[in-house]
Design a protein around this motif. Structure first.
Motif, PDB file in Angstrom:
ATOM      1  N   MET A  55       0.813  -1.214   0.000  1.00 22.87           N
ATOM      2  CA  MET A  55       0.000   0.000   0.000  1.00 22.87           C
ATOM      3  C   MET A  55       0.848   1.267   0.000  1.00 22.87           C
ATOM      4  O   MET A  55       0.348   2.343  -0.332  1.00 22.87           O
ATOM      5  CB  MET A  55      -0.948   0.010   1.199  1.00 22.87           C
ATOM      6  N   PRO A  58       3.309   3.791  -4.757  1.00 22.14           N
ATOM      7  CA  PRO A  58       2.351   4.522  -5.595  1.00 22.14           C
ATOM      8  C   PRO A  58       1.745   3.631  -6.685  1.00 22.14           C
ATOM      9  O   PRO A  58       2.405   2.752  -7.225  1.00 22.14           O
ATOM     10  CB  PRO A  58       3.209   5.628  -6.226  1.00 22.14           C
ATOM     11  N   ILE A  59       0.517   3.826  -6.981  1.00 23.87           N
ATOM     12  CA  ILE A  59      -0.309   3.091  -7.940  1.00 23.87           C
ATOM     13  C   ILE A  59      -0.602   1.677  -7.445  1.00 23.87           C
ATOM     14  O   ILE A  59      -1.750   1.255  -7.439  1.00 23.87           O
ATOM     15  CB  ILE A  59       0.282   3.096  -9.363  1.00 23.87           C
ATOM     16  N   GLY A  61      -0.499   0.745  -4.397  1.00 26.18           N
ATOM     17  CA  GLY A  61      -1.322   0.957  -3.215  1.00 26.18           C
ATOM     18  C   GLY A  61      -2.786   1.155  -3.561  1.00 26.18           C
ATOM     19  O   GLY A  61      -3.671   0.662  -2.860  1.00 26.18           O
ATOM     20  N   LEU A  62      -3.047   1.847  -4.643  1.00 24.13           N
ATOM     21  CA  LEU A  62      -4.424   2.044  -5.106  1.00 24.13           C
ATOM     22  C   LEU A  62      -5.063   0.716  -5.502  1.00 24.13           C
ATOM     23  O   LEU A  62      -6.202   0.432  -5.133  1.00 24.13           O
ATOM     24  CB  LEU A  62      -4.444   3.032  -6.272  1.00 24.13           C
ATOM     25  N   VAL A  63      -4.324  -0.084  -6.237  1.00 22.32           N
ATOM     26  CA  VAL A  63      -4.826  -1.402  -6.658  1.00 22.32           C
ATOM     27  C   VAL A  63      -5.072  -2.289  -5.438  1.00 22.32           C
ATOM     28  O   VAL A  63      -6.103  -2.970  -5.344  1.00 22.32           O
ATOM     29  CB  VAL A  63      -3.841  -2.079  -7.647  1.00 22.32           C
ATOM     30  N   TRP A  65      -5.768  -1.272  -2.380  1.00 21.85           N
ATOM     31  CA  TRP A  65      -6.947  -0.776  -1.670  1.00 21.85           C
ATOM     32  C   TRP A  65      -8.235  -1.254  -2.352  1.00 21.85           C
ATOM     33  O   TRP A  65      -9.205  -1.611  -1.689  1.00 21.85           O
ATOM     34  CB  TRP A  65      -6.949   0.742  -1.550  1.00 21.85           C
ATOM     35  N   ILE A  66      -8.249  -1.275  -3.679  1.00 22.40           N
ATOM     36  CA  ILE A  66      -9.423  -1.765  -4.412  1.00 22.40           C
ATOM     37  C   ILE A  66      -9.690  -3.224  -4.049  1.00 22.40           C
ATOM     38  O   ILE A  66     -10.834  -3.604  -3.752  1.00 22.40           O
ATOM     39  CB  ILE A  66      -9.233  -1.578  -5.935  1.00 22.40           C
ATOM     40  N   ILE A  87     -14.795   1.868  -2.214  1.00 21.91           N
ATOM     41  CA  ILE A  87     -13.630   2.425  -2.905  1.00 21.91           C
ATOM     42  C   ILE A  87     -13.796   3.933  -3.120  1.00 21.91           C
ATOM     43  O   ILE A  87     -12.906   4.718  -2.821  1.00 21.91           O
ATOM     44  CB  ILE A  87     -13.401   1.716  -4.259  1.00 21.91           C
TER      45      ILE A  87
END
Length: 114
Positions: A55, A58-59, A61-63, A65-66, A87
């Protein structure tokens, strides 16, 4: 005066996550400790603790979290649509999950991590 609104919104967010943790069998105070709350959330959804390191990237971490949000919805018997709500509007959907009639059904990703 703005800070009162921000404080009220923050209190609602904390209350929602506190109740989610309690429903999942964890102590509510764990929801307010940075980093540790993420480790506990990963445990709730059935993911390994080291995902917290992912997480931080960068990037990626977004995936991550999803994936975690979708797993959280499934762990409470909700579908993908509710996961999408977690989300994009986590402050609303965490309140629904925490204070609604949903019950924790176990980690959704338990079979995925072995």
């Amino acid at each position: 005066m703005e800070w009162i609104l921000y404080l009220a919104i923050y209190a609602l967010i904390v209350a929602g996550w506190w109740m989610i943790f309690v429903k999942a069998g964890e102590e509510g105070w764990k929801a307010i400790i940075p980093i540790y709350n993420t480790i506990v959330l990963l445990k709730i959804v059935g993911r390994e603790w080291w995902w917290v390191l992912l997480m931080l990237i960068p990037i990626v971490g977004l995936v991550v979290w999803i994936i975690v949000a979708l797993d959280l919805a499934k762990s409470f018997g909700r579908g993908t649509g509710f996961g999408v709500g977690l989300i994009f509007l986590p402050f609303v959907f965490s309140l629904i999950l925490g204070f609604g009639a949903d019950t924790y059904r176990g980690p959704a990703a338990a079979g995925a991590t072995a």
